[in-house]
Each structure stands twice: as structure tokens, then as C-alpha cells.
Design a protein around this motif. Structure first.
Motif, PDB file in Angstrom:
ATOM      1  N   THR A 250      -8.109  18.717 -10.495  1.00 49.11           N
ATOM      2  CA  THR A 250      -8.451  17.298 -10.444  1.00 49.11           C
ATOM      3  C   THR A 250      -8.196  16.643 -11.788  1.00 49.11           C
ATOM      4  OG1 THR A 250     -10.233  17.857  -8.894  1.00 49.11           O
ATOM      5  CG2 THR A 250     -10.254  15.642  -9.823  1.00 49.11           C
ATOM      6  N   THR A 251      -7.571  15.482 -11.759  1.00 49.28           N
ATOM      7  CA  THR A 251      -7.372  14.675 -12.954  1.00 49.28           C
ATOM      8  C   THR A 251      -7.998  13.312 -12.710  1.00 49.28           C
ATOM      9  OG1 THR A 251      -5.272  13.669 -12.241  1.00 49.28           O
ATOM     10  CG2 THR A 251      -5.152  15.835 -13.296  1.00 49.28           C
ATOM     11  N   CYS A 252      -8.018  12.473 -13.742  1.00 54.82           N
ATOM     12  CA  CYS A 252      -8.547  11.124 -13.564  1.00 54.82           C
ATOM     13  C   CYS A 252      -7.727  10.351 -12.533  1.00 54.82           C
ATOM     14  CB  CYS A 252      -8.548  10.378 -14.907  1.00 54.82           C
ATOM     15  SG  CYS A 252      -9.693  11.051 -16.125  1.00 54.82           S
ATOM     16  N   HIS A 253      -6.424  10.626 -12.496  1.00 52.32           N
ATOM     17  CA  HIS A 253      -5.544   9.913 -11.567  1.00 52.32           C
ATOM     18  C   HIS A 253      -5.759  10.368 -10.127  1.00 52.32           C
ATOM     19  CE1 HIS A 253      -2.598   6.808 -12.111  1.00 52.32           C
ATOM     20  NE2 HIS A 253      -1.745   7.379 -11.282  1.00 52.32           N
ATOM     21  N   SER A 254      -6.401  11.529  -9.951  1.00 49.59           N
ATOM     22  CA  SER A 254      -6.667  12.028  -8.601  1.00 49.59           C
ATOM     23  C   SER A 254      -7.531  11.049  -7.816  1.00 49.59           C
ATOM     24  CB  SER A 254      -7.371  13.388  -8.660  1.00 49.59           C
ATOM     25  OG  SER A 254      -6.545  14.373  -9.218  1.00 49.59           O
ATOM     26  N   PHE A 255      -8.446  10.379  -8.505  1.00 48.48           N
ATOM     27  CA  PHE A 255      -9.348   9.470  -7.803  1.00 48.48           C
ATOM     28  C   PHE A 255      -8.610   8.228  -7.310  1.00 48.48           C
ATOM     29  CE2 PHE A 255     -11.873  11.781 -11.006  1.00 48.48           C
ATOM     30  CZ  PHE A 255     -12.613  12.557 -10.126  1.00 48.48           C
ATOM     31  N   ARG A 256      -7.629   7.792  -8.065  1.00 46.20           N
ATOM     32  CA  ARG A 256      -6.802   6.659  -7.638  1.00 46.20           C
ATOM     33  C   ARG A 256      -6.029   7.028  -6.366  1.00 46.20           C
ATOM     34  NH1 ARG A 256      -4.492   1.973  -9.748  1.00 46.20           N
ATOM     35  NH2 ARG A 256      -2.250   1.663  -9.529  1.00 46.20           N
ATOM     36  N   ALA A 257      -5.391   8.190  -6.383  1.00 47.03           N
ATOM     37  CA  ALA A 257      -4.639   8.648  -5.217  1.00 47.03           C
ATOM     38  C   ALA A 257      -5.561   8.937  -4.039  1.00 47.03           C
ATOM     39  CB  ALA A 257      -3.831   9.896  -5.585  1.00 47.03           C
ATOM     40  N   SER A 258      -6.728   9.525  -4.306  1.00 44.83           N
ATOM     41  CA  SER A 258      -7.674   9.842  -3.230  1.00 44.83           C
ATOM     42  C   SER A 258      -8.213   8.578  -2.588  1.00 44.83           C
ATOM     43  CB  SER A 258      -8.839  10.675  -3.793  1.00 44.83           C
ATOM     44  OG  SER A 258      -8.378  11.866  -4.384  1.00 44.83           O
ATOM     45  N   GLY A 259      -8.523   7.565  -3.416  1.00 41.00           N
ATOM     46  CA  GLY A 259      -9.045   6.308  -2.887  1.00 41.00           C
ATOM     47  C   GLY A 259      -8.034   5.597  -2.018  1.00 41.00           C
ATOM     48  N   ILE A 260      -6.781   5.552  -2.471  1.00 45.92           N
ATOM     49  CA  ILE A 260      -5.730   4.885  -1.707  1.00 45.92           C
ATOM     50  C   ILE A 260      -5.493   5.610  -0.385  1.00 45.92           C
ATOM     51  CG2 ILE A 260      -3.259   4.367  -1.656  1.00 45.92           C
ATOM     52  CD1 ILE A 260      -3.435   3.813  -4.662  1.00 45.92           C
ATOM     53  N   THR A 261      -5.449   6.947  -0.432  1.00 44.73           N
ATOM     54  CA  THR A 261      -5.238   7.724   0.786  1.00 44.73           C
ATOM     55  C   THR A 261      -6.363   7.494   1.779  1.00 44.73           C
ATOM     56  OG1 THR A 261      -3.988   9.435  -0.382  1.00 44.73           O
ATOM     57  CG2 THR A 261      -4.957  10.045   1.727  1.00 44.73           C
ATOM     58  N   ALA A 262      -7.617   7.515   1.294  1.00 46.54           N
ATOM     59  CA  ALA A 262      -8.764   7.288   2.179  1.00 46.54           C
ATOM     60  C   ALA A 262      -8.730   5.893   2.787  1.00 46.54           C
ATOM     61  CB  ALA A 262     -10.067   7.493   1.399  1.00 46.54           C
ATOM     62  N   PHE A 263      -8.324   4.908   1.989  1.00 47.51           N
ATOM     63  CA  PHE A 263      -8.219   3.531   2.473  1.00 47.51           C
ATOM     64  C   PHE A 263      -7.201   3.445   3.613  1.00 47.51           C
ATOM     65  CE2 PHE A 263      -6.104  -0.642   2.233  1.00 47.51           C
ATOM     66  CZ  PHE A 263      -7.202  -1.483   2.429  1.00 47.51           C
ATOM     67  N   LEU A 264      -6.054   4.089   3.449  1.00 50.23           N
ATOM     68  CA  LEU A 264      -5.014   4.063   4.468  1.00 50.23           C
ATOM     69  C   LEU A 264      -5.430   4.858   5.707  1.00 50.23           C
ATOM     70  CD1 LEU A 264      -1.900   4.544   2.161  1.00 50.23           C
ATOM     71  CD2 LEU A 264      -2.625   2.431   3.277  1.00 50.23           C
ATOM     72  N   GLU A 265      -6.140   5.961   5.507  1.00 47.82           N
ATOM     73  CA  GLU A 265      -6.612   6.768   6.631  1.00 47.82           C
ATOM     74  C   GLU A 265      -7.573   5.984   7.513  1.00 47.82           C
ATOM     75  OE1 GLU A 265      -8.312  10.181   4.764  1.00 47.82           O
ATOM     76  OE2 GLU A 265      -6.615  11.446   5.313  1.00 47.82           O
ATOM     77  N   ASN A 266      -8.306   5.081   6.899  1.00 51.83           N
ATOM     78  CA  ASN A 266      -9.301   4.304   7.637  1.00 51.83           C
ATOM     79  C   ASN A 266      -8.756   2.973   8.155  1.00 51.83           C
ATOM     80  OD1 ASN A 266     -12.183   5.617   7.476  1.00 51.83           O
ATOM     81  ND2 ASN A 266     -11.218   6.017   5.504  1.00 51.83           N
ATOM     82  N   GLY A 267      -7.433   2.860   8.232  1.00 55.09           N
ATOM     83  CA  GLY A 267      -6.825   1.710   8.859  1.00 55.09           C
ATOM     84  C   GLY A 267      -6.340   0.626   7.926  1.00 55.09           C
ATOM     85  N   GLY A 268      -6.484   0.819   6.614  1.00 56.78           N
ATOM     86  CA  GLY A 268      -6.011  -0.177   5.670  1.00 56.78           C
ATOM     87  C   GLY A 268      -4.488  -0.217   5.647  1.00 56.78           C
ATOM     88  N   SER A 269      -3.928  -1.374   5.350  1.00 57.50           N
ATOM     89  CA  SER A 269      -2.470  -1.512   5.319  1.00 57.50           C
ATOM     90  C   SER A 269      -1.933  -1.155   3.940  1.00 57.50           C
ATOM     91  CB  SER A 269      -2.067  -2.944   5.665  1.00 57.50           C
ATOM     92  OG  SER A 269      -2.459  -3.843   4.636  1.00 57.50           O
ATOM     93  N   ILE A 270      -0.677  -0.728   3.893  1.00 55.61           N
ATOM     94  CA  ILE A 270      -0.032  -0.380   2.628  1.00 55.61           C
ATOM     95  C   ILE A 270       0.121  -1.611   1.756  1.00 55.61           C
ATOM     96  CG2 ILE A 270       2.328  -0.693   3.461  1.00 55.61           C
ATOM     97  CD1 ILE A 270       1.201   2.200   1.227  1.00 55.61           C
ATOM     98  N   GLU A 271       0.298  -2.791   2.388  1.00 60.27           N
ATOM     99  CA  GLU A 271       0.446  -4.037   1.634  1.00 60.27           C
ATOM    100  C   GLU A 271      -0.846  -4.379   0.901  1.00 60.27           C
ATOM    101  OE1 GLU A 271       3.480  -3.753   4.685  1.00 60.27           O
ATOM    102  OE2 GLU A 271       1.278  -3.700   4.825  1.00 60.27           O
ATOM    103  N   LEU A 272      -1.980  -4.253   1.595  1.00 58.78           N
ATOM    104  CA  LEU A 272      -3.261  -4.557   0.963  1.00 58.78           C
ATOM    105  C   LEU A 272      -3.607  -3.518  -0.098  1.00 58.78           C
ATOM    106  CD1 LEU A 272      -5.669  -6.394   0.794  1.00 58.78           C
ATOM    107  CD2 LEU A 272      -6.727  -5.155   2.695  1.00 58.78           C
ATOM    108  N   ALA A 273      -3.283  -2.250   0.179  1.00 60.82           N
ATOM    109  CA  ALA A 273      -3.526  -1.197  -0.810  1.00 60.82           C
ATOM    110  C   ALA A 273      -2.725  -1.455  -2.075  1.00 60.82           C
ATOM    111  CB  ALA A 273      -3.160   0.168  -0.225  1.00 60.82           C
ATOM    112  N   SER A 274      -1.507  -1.982  -1.910  1.00 68.68           N
ATOM    113  CA  SER A 274      -0.663  -2.291  -3.068  1.00 68.68           C
ATOM    114  C   SER A 274      -1.298  -3.371  -3.930  1.00 68.68           C
ATOM    115  CB  SER A 274       0.718  -2.748  -2.590  1.00 68.68           C
ATOM    116  OG  SER A 274       1.561  -3.021  -3.678  1.00 68.68           O
ATOM    117  N   ILE A 275      -1.887  -4.377  -3.290  1.00 66.31           N
ATOM    118  CA  ILE A 275      -2.564  -5.449  -4.034  1.00 66.31           C
ATOM    119  C   ILE A 275      -3.789  -4.897  -4.748  1.00 66.31           C
ATOM    120  CG2 ILE A 275      -3.846  -7.613  -3.790  1.00 66.31           C
ATOM    121  CD1 ILE A 275      -2.022  -8.274  -1.403  1.00 66.31           C
ATOM    122  N   MET A 276      -4.558  -4.080  -4.058  1.00 62.67           N
ATOM    123  CA  MET A 276      -5.779  -3.513  -4.637  1.00 62.67           C
ATOM    124  C   MET A 276      -5.480  -2.586  -5.798  1.00 62.67           C
ATOM    125  SD  MET A 276      -7.614  -2.747  -0.990  1.00 62.67           S
ATOM    126  CE  MET A 276      -9.122  -2.009  -1.617  1.00 62.67           C
TER     127      MET A 276
END
Length: 307
Positions: A250-276
Motif C-alpha cells: 500500500t502506498t499513499c496513492h493506493s487510496f486515490r486509486a481505491s476510492g476511484i475504483t469504489a466510486f465506479l463500482e457503485n455506479g459512478g460515471s468515469i466523467e464525474l470521477a475525472s472531475i472529482m
């Protein structure tokens, strides 16, 4: 300063200093480029070269050598640093031409990022393992929770001040300063808001420009006014990962990747994830989409059961 620069004239020395102070503003880029340039100039000096005697064949030889021991993306970064510095040397009339111009770096294409990603269960295991009855525990949990739920890079997370938290529309928001000078705001997830609230309950909050995440005062066991830096954050993550028994690197960047993946898994769009995530385009965000990793784990489990 590398010996090859020190042995040149005063104009070269001044141009070298100006390159890293005037041309490059981002401290992380400055550090990475300086490391790359020093390595090349050390090799050049050891092989009897001077700033003006470096030729394309020398640069090509160095890049070829580097390709055998480093990852392609690292080699491309080194070449970019050397090329950019020599461009500056040409502008400042230190050398007549840029010897890196005709040199090509290694081919490299990436469709899925290599940042280690935590599953939801692993992220929960890590957060729940952090004690909340100590000052350090409250800070560490708040920091890790912050990186996970805001998708913030570690430099943006440790750069937050008390005054960057604000209430609007019945929600708490945070103002982030991301890579490339991008400012944007993110709402606090309810769990993050609870973690931040518990942490702020034990630290002074009256000074709005005080860093949110602070180092401990070793003498008194209280928080000092010193801001945590990314090295401090990395050490916190490694200490907490080991204490939690988490096997995943685990690195500090792991949380960024984990958060984005979880967001997309739960129905979030790639466009909104890009803004966030404050990305310039969705192609960058897609590198953090590790849902395929979960599919691969499913395939692996089925295959192992079959065999």
C-alpha cells in the motif's frame, strides 16, 4: 550541483540554477528532474564529457543503458528532464544545440495503472485497526480516510489548512489544491466527516491558515505547527498497514486509486470521477479504474477451483 556544471563557465552555472528555480514550479517535478539530471551528468563526467561535448550518441548510449535497469516510464522521465534542461541551455546560449533532440525513448503504453489498490474490505480493515483514543491515532485515521474519500493526491491532502474546510448547503466541503495548480472542492463523505470531526475535537482550530494535518511535538506529545509532508504521510501509511496485518502493498496513492475504483463500482460515471480527481481528461482517470482487477481475481478463483 553536478561537477560537469561546476567546471563550466558562470553562465552555465546560473542557467542550471535558473532552470530548477524559474522553469519548474512543482516541487515534486523539480525533485524528480534534478535526480534524473544529476544521474546523467555524473555518468557524463565519469566518461570524460563536458556540457558542450555531449553528443546525441552519448545520450542514446546512456538511455540504452538505463533501459536495461529501469522501467520504461522512468527512462522516459529521465530523458524528458535532460531534454528540457538542454533546451534551456540552448536558450541561455550555454550550448549551441540540444544533443537529446534526435534521441528516442523506449516505447511505453499503459492501459491499466500499476498503483496497488485496496478492496473495500481491506480499506475497512485498515481504518478499523487505527486506535481512536490517542492523538496520533485520530490524526492518522483522519489522514488515511481523507485520501480515500476525497481521491486527493498525498501532496494535496497534507497541503490542506483548517480554513479549507467549510459548510455549504448543509454539507461540509474541503478546498483542495491539486497538481498543476488546480483548485477544486469536494464534499466530505459522512464517515470522513466523522473522522475529521473527531480529530478536530482535540486540536486547535482557531487559526484558519494552520495545517490540518500536523506533526507531533516530540518533547510534549502534542501537535506542533509543522505541516506533515508526503514522506511523513508515507511513513504513517506503512506503519498503519503493518499494524493492521494487511498483506497488500500500500502506498499513499493506493487510496486515490481505491476510492476511484469504489466510486465506479457503485455506479459512478468515469466523467464525474475525472472531475472529482481533478484530471484533465477521462483517459487519465481510466488508469485508476481497477474493476478489471476484481474480474481477474474472480477468474483466478474459478480457475484454481477447476484445477
Amino acid at each position: 550541483m553536478p561537477a560537469i556544471v561546476r567546471e563550466a563557465d558562470q553562465n552555465a552555472i546560473l542557467a542550471y540554477l535558473e532552470f530548477f528555480t524559474v522553469r519548474i514550479r512543482n516541487p515534486n517535478t523539480r525533485s524528480a528532474y534534478h535526480h534524473a539530471v544529476r544521474a546523467f551528468f555524473t555518468w557524463s563526467h565519469e566518461n570524460g564529457l563536458t556540457l558542450s561535448s555531449v553528443r546525441p550518441i552519448h545520450v542514446a548510449t546512456y538511455i540504452e543503458m538505463l533501459t536495461e535497469i529501469r522501467q520504461p516510464q522512468t527512462v522516459k522521465l529521465h530523458l524528458a528532464a535532460i531534454r528540457m534542461l538542454y533546451d534551456w541551455f540552448v536558450i541561455q546560449q550555454v550550448v549551441p544545440s540540444n544533443p537529446t533532440s534526435p534521441v528516442k525513448g523506449p516505447r511505453y503504453s499503459i492501459r491499466v495503472g500499476k498503483t496497488p489498490v485496496l478492496t473495500a474490505a481491506e480499506a475497512r480493515q485498515l481504518l478499523d485497526s487505527i486506535e481512536t483514543d490517542t492523538l496520533i491515532g485520530l490524526r492518522d485515521r483522519a489522514l488515511i480516510s481523507f485520501m480515500l474519500y476525497t481521491f486527493a493526491r498525498v501532496s494535496a491532502a497534507v497541503g490542506v489548512n483548517i480554513g479549507d474546510l467549510f459548510a455549504e448547503g448543509g454539507h461540509t466541503w474541503v478546498r483542495l489544491r491539486e497538481k498543476g495548480g488546480k483548485d477544486h472542492v469536494m464534499p466530505l463523505h459522512p464517515e470522513l466527516e466523522a473522522d475529521i470531526g473527531a480529530y478536530l475535537g482535540v486540536v486547535p482550530t482557531s487559526v484558519v491558515n494552520m495545517p490540518l494535518f500536523r506533526a507531533m511535538d516530540r518533547r510534549g506529545g502534542i501537535f506542533s505547527g509543522r505541516r506533515l509532508d508526503r514522506r511523513d504521510a508515507w511513513a504513517i501509511v506503512q506503519r498503519r498497514r503493518k499494524a493492521s496485518g494487511l498483506a497488500t502493498h500500500t502506498t499513499c496513492h493506493s487510496f486515490r486509486a481505491s476510492g476511484i475504483t469504489a466510486f465506479l463500482e457503485n455506479g459512478g460515471s468515469i466523467e464525474l470521477a475525472s472531475i472529482m480527481a481533478a484530471h484533465s481528461n477521462t483517459r487519465t482517470t481510466s488508469l485508476y479504474d481497477r474493476r478489471t482487477l476484481i474480474d481477474q481475481n474472480t477468474i483466478k478463483n474459478i480457475l484454481f477451483d477447476f484445477l
